[in-house]
Scaffold this motif. Structure first.
Motif, short mmCIF file in Angstrom:
data_model
loop_
_atom_site.label_atom_id
_atom_site.label_comp_id
_atom_site.label_asym_id
_atom_site.label_seq_id
_atom_site.Cartn_x
_atom_site.Cartn_y
_atom_site.Cartn_z
N LEU A 216 0.86 -1.17 0.06
CA LEU A 216 0.17 -0.03 0.07
C LEU A 216 0.81 1.38 -0.12
O LEU A 216 0.52 2.30 0.51
CB LEU A 216 -1.02 0.01 1.18
CG LEU A 216 -2.14 -1.09 1.19
CD1 LEU A 216 -2.79 -1.22 2.38
CD2 LEU A 216 -3.26 -0.68 0.13
N GLN A 234 2.27 1.69 3.52
CA GLN A 234 1.22 2.79 3.38
C GLN A 234 2.28 4.00 3.65
O GLN A 234 1.71 5.22 3.75
CB GLN A 234 0.44 2.88 4.73
CG GLN A 234 -0.51 1.72 4.62
CD GLN A 234 -1.44 1.73 5.94
OE1 GLN A 234 -1.11 1.94 7.04
NE2 GLN A 234 -2.65 1.07 5.64
N GLN A 252 3.90 4.37 6.99
CA GLN A 252 2.88 5.87 6.95
C GLN A 252 3.69 7.08 6.93
O GLN A 252 2.98 8.07 7.19
CB GLN A 252 1.88 5.78 8.01
CG GLN A 252 0.89 4.60 8.26
CD GLN A 252 -0.02 4.71 9.47
OE1 GLN A 252 0.20 4.97 10.39
NE2 GLN A 252 -1.08 3.94 9.15
N PHE B 162 -18.76 0.92 5.84
CA PHE B 162 -18.24 0.43 7.17
C PHE B 162 -19.45 0.94 8.15
O PHE B 162 -18.98 1.92 8.75
CB PHE B 162 -17.15 0.74 7.34
CG PHE B 162 -16.08 0.05 8.52
CD1 PHE B 162 -15.80 -1.27 8.47
CD2 PHE B 162 -15.81 0.57 9.59
CE1 PHE B 162 -15.09 -1.93 9.42
CE2 PHE B 162 -15.05 0.29 10.64
CZ PHE B 162 -14.71 -1.01 10.65
N LYS C 212 -14.19 -6.69 12.36
CA LYS C 212 -14.64 -6.20 11.03
C LYS C 212 -13.75 -5.08 10.73
O LYS C 212 -13.19 -4.26 11.58
CB LYS C 212 -15.88 -5.18 11.14
CG LYS C 212 -17.12 -6.16 11.89
CD LYS C 212 -17.48 -7.21 10.89
CE LYS C 212 -18.63 -7.98 11.73
NZ LYS C 212 -19.27 -9.39 10.89
N ILE C 213 -12.92 -5.17 9.17
CA ILE C 213 -12.00 -4.48 8.82
C ILE C 213 -12.79 -3.44 7.57
O ILE C 213 -13.08 -3.95 6.78
CB ILE C 213 -10.76 -5.23 8.47
CG1 ILE C 213 -10.34 -6.07 9.73
CG2 ILE C 213 -9.76 -4.53 8.02
CD1 ILE C 213 -9.43 -7.06 9.55
N ASP C 214 -12.33 -2.14 7.84
CA ASP C 214 -12.74 -1.22 6.64
C ASP C 214 -11.61 -1.23 5.49
O ASP C 214 -10.70 -2.50 5.34
CB ASP C 214 -12.59 0.28 7.16
CG ASP C 214 -13.54 1.25 6.32
OD1 ASP C 214 -14.16 0.99 5.46
OD2 ASP C 214 -13.59 2.14 6.75
N VAL C 217 -6.77 -1.36 4.72
CA VAL C 217 -5.87 -1.60 5.99
C VAL C 217 -4.89 -2.77 5.59
O VAL C 217 -5.15 -3.56 4.96
CB VAL C 217 -7.04 -2.15 7.08
CG1 VAL C 217 -5.96 -2.85 8.07
CG2 VAL C 217 -8.09 -1.14 7.40
N LEU C 230 -12.84 -3.59 15.87
CA LEU C 230 -13.35 -2.85 14.68
C LEU C 230 -11.83 -2.06 14.18
O LEU C 230 -11.42 -1.39 15.08
CB LEU C 230 -14.47 -1.79 15.55
CG LEU C 230 -15.33 -1.29 14.55
CD1 LEU C 230 -16.05 -2.27 13.79
CD2 LEU C 230 -16.44 -0.54 15.45
N ILE C 231 -11.49 -2.13 13.03
CA ILE C 231 -10.37 -1.57 12.29
C ILE C 231 -10.92 -0.50 11.42
O ILE C 231 -11.27 -1.25 10.26
CB ILE C 231 -9.52 -2.43 12.16
CG1 ILE C 231 -9.16 -3.38 13.26
CG2 ILE C 231 -8.20 -1.77 11.47
CD1 ILE C 231 -8.06 -4.53 13.16
N ALA C 232 -10.62 0.59 11.25
CA ALA C 232 -11.18 1.53 10.33
C ALA C 232 -10.32 1.65 9.38
O ALA C 232 -9.24 1.27 9.22
CB ALA C 232 -11.54 2.81 10.86
N ALA C 233 -10.84 2.50 8.23
CA ALA C 233 -9.99 2.32 6.95
C ALA C 233 -8.35 3.06 7.04
O ALA C 233 -8.13 4.05 7.88
CB ALA C 233 -10.73 3.49 6.01
N GLN C 234 -7.49 2.70 6.35
CA GLN C 234 -6.24 2.89 6.32
C GLN C 234 -5.55 2.83 7.56
O GLN C 234 -4.12 3.37 7.68
CB GLN C 234 -6.18 4.35 5.88
CG GLN C 234 -6.62 4.69 4.23
CD GLN C 234 -6.57 5.89 4.08
OE1 GLN C 234 -6.99 7.00 4.95
NE2 GLN C 234 -6.49 6.15 2.63
N VAL C 235 -5.73 2.00 8.73
CA VAL C 235 -5.02 1.62 9.66
C VAL C 235 -3.77 0.76 9.09
O VAL C 235 -4.06 0.01 8.14
CB VAL C 235 -5.91 0.83 10.70
CG1 VAL C 235 -5.00 0.09 11.80
CG2 VAL C 235 -6.89 1.74 11.16
N THR C 248 -11.07 -1.04 19.35
CA THR C 248 -11.28 -0.25 18.22
C THR C 248 -10.04 0.57 17.65
O THR C 248 -9.45 1.31 18.62
CB THR C 248 -12.65 0.69 18.58
OG1 THR C 248 -13.55 -0.30 19.08
CG2 THR C 248 -12.79 1.31 17.58
#
Lengths: 314, 314, 314
Positions: A216, A234, A252, B162, C212-214, C217, C230-235, C248
């Motif tokens: 990424l 990233q 990142q 999401f 749940k993964i956005d 990631v 819960l893993i949000a976007a671009q982690v 989270t």
């Protein structure tokens, strides 16, 4: 971009419907935007802020929207819209090719190279020996890949530069600069999954020998990464950056455009780099500074309440 | 989401096995979650924190798990689990379609549009004229793409939002909200490689005319990007954000959900935006503030040791 | 990685051309790098900084480049280059398989699972029941996917670890550690578009039940994510991290390698986590700290000018 053969200023001026200022017998041998320009090149300038730089650049032929005395050895071509004239020339010498066919023309693939199913390879791509190209990789036209290169699933090599000219009249719009450059990946490079390495606007985006790139990662147009660098997941590197040899960028990290990261520099995770960094040091934070200073700064910030206790009654 | 025809509250209550509070003759014309709700819509609420907002919203029919006097013009349907009842209705009116076939039904593709090999286009997708869709792009069902749109390799348009409901009994789990919205990409948009633009939960995620997006950008559900915006690589925009016209977001910027970025705002690289920003200014840092203040703040931090020298003997 | 059958130290020493220090009758039952090592395993060490840790580890057979008295129950094999000897053993017991065929051997797909067109599934992959695998997903060899798993378009499961040995003589280069681990995705997981989840170097990268993964990631090799996270976007999560249950991570968070995030911790958007975090708290900033302290720190920084006013005449 090199031209297939020298082209006269006369022909160019006719083609873009411009007026020649200076030597009409001059010949151009390439087309390049101002960051990449070499002697013999056609380039363009359309803003008073950059006239001086353009006139002092290595360009031999300059598309321009204001009359100047041509500097020695240069010819100017006066046109109303130098950006459009430049794009028009690029498109003429680098005709648009869309990847409509699954099996593109004139692809060269070296011995021992293995290409997974569902890989897309564009026209005039060259791939060296003993490479591994995993599923869903896309390689746009004209890219060059060396020997022993590994490219993991989904990576995109050679999409267009993110480069637009902003117009505000008659309405706010961004006009696309046509990319005619390439991506050149040298031997022994490994690139992770879902990276995007954009082609040069007019020159090459280069990944140096032995460099290893995680997943990424974004690398912008005309950026040149040195040999044996390590680029973690990233990371984002903008356009026209120079990363010298043996640089390490942790996860990142973001690098702004038009700067240089010196040999053996290490940039710690999540740092943001808005200006050039000298080699041989470790950096972090935003804006990235030498780690030993930045760590002290973080410690100082934690002492503000202690300072307040000393001064609150003053 | 609009319903194909008005549906009576009576039918809805029977379908979700709920009890009607108020006018049983009321008709619903759409289904939308609370952020997108319009007059005529069915919506839901299941937490005391949001009862008031839901009862005061534009919704005509509200699935709810506590009895209230229905406000004028609204009908409540009392159910044990409004979230599940809502999902059940969405699934009924927007039947699940999985992209099992390579050539989906009812796809419209305009004249002059070129689709590369290995592109996946879902059911009921509309693509306008003179678009370029590069290899490995995925367009989920029901998305709408305008004219002269360029989408680079690997980009995914219209994956699910999401958006989950957290349950903690009998065990901690996240229950999926069913997305029935779309992505709408207006004319003259260019999207880089490996972007992800999620469909709306119940409304549209919109990319405005002439906006240009670089690689590896994430745009969440129901977010609306204005006209002629510039969004650099690796930017992440959460759900239900409004980005007004002519906004510029530089690389790796993050925008939190439910906020507005005003017209012609510029957010510098790596900034994090936790709350709305007024237009016409330049911002940076985390939390993002006007650049001129943030730069002063950075300068002040560097002066803490100097302050300490003045006060250490106090 | 478990070996297919116990292997004698004698055979191993012959294979890597090393000298046995200790019990030549000892048997090895697995191969693992030092982070994953269990009793019965072959491991390696090649730097004085890590000799002690390796000799005290659970490993039964240690490839090493300096002679020591073998600790009780362990056998050392003295070789010139333990890294290469280790890679040589891995490659012997885990032969290289490149995804050259569209339909790989020995793939198991459960009842009710739907696989979209243009998905690539490698050898020996197991997929459970009622899964949805969207277009352009790539699943590398040997990965295990549970029941009711949803994987959105383009996601790459099981690419190689970003793990190299740096050599500086005769020239600076990075030598690839061969990954022989897997990715194991438990039941009820949903993974967004364009994620990259790398296989373990020698063990498993695990995504726990109900997580749940956005989108976009990155999850590094040998990292273990707990249940219902819960893993949000671009982690981005580096290698060998432990994320406990119900954690989270909001958008663009970065987690460094070899650390633990405690149960029910919440890490706010864009935070950078360089060291382990206790569970049950909310964190933000770089370096991430408890949110209530970090917020106070931000407030204190804004008071530096006020402090200056008090002390400037001192």
């Amino acid at each position: 971009m090199q031209l297939p053969a020298p082209v006269s200023v006369k022909w160019i001026a006719d083609f873009v419907q411009g007026n020649i200022l200076g030597d009409a017998a001059q010949q151009a041998t390439g087309i390049n935007e101002i960051h990449q320009v070499k002697n013999g090149d056609i380039s363009f300038v359309d803003h008073e802020k950059y006239y001086k730089a353009a006139l002092q650049s290595a360009a031999t032929v300059i598309l321009i929207n204001q009359a100047f005395d041509p500097p020695p050895g240069k010819t100017l071509i006066l046109v109303e819209d130098p950006f459009r004239a430049y794009n028009q020339l690029v498109r003429h010498f680098h005709p648009f090719s869309f990847p409509e066919k699954l099996h593109a023309d004139d692809v060269q693939i070296g011995e021992g190279t293995r290409i997974a199913p569902q890989v897309f390879i564009g026209e005039h791509v060259q791939i060296g020996k003993n490479c591994l190209i995993y599923p869903h990789v896309t390689i746009y036209d004209h890219c060059i890949i060396g020997d022993n290169v590994i490219i993991h699933a989904g990576t995109v090599i050679g999409a267009d530069a993110f480069y637009y000219k902003k117009r505000t009249t008659p309405e706010w719009k961004y006009e696309k600069m046509i990319s005619c450059g390439r991506v050149v990946i040298e031997d022994d490079v490994e690139i992770g999954a879902h990276c995007t390495i954009d082609k040069g606007v007019s020159g090459d985006t280069v990944i140096g020998k032995g460099t290893k790139i995680d997943n990424l990662v974004h690398i912008g147009h005309d950026t040149r990464i040195g040999r044996a660098c390590l680029i973690a997941a990233q990371v984002g590197i903008a356009g026209t950056v120079i990363i010298e040899d043996h640089v390490t960028l942790w996860g990142q990290v973001g690098i702004s455009k038009d700067l240089t990261i010196g040999r053996e520099a290490v940039v710690l995770a999540q740092s943001g780099v808005p200006s050039s960094l000298k080699g041989g040091q470790t950096y972090f934070g935003y804006p990235a500074e030498e780690a030993r200073y930045k760590r002290r700064e973080i410690a100082w910030v934690k002492r503000i309440p202690e300072i307040w206790e000393k001064v609150k009654h003053l």
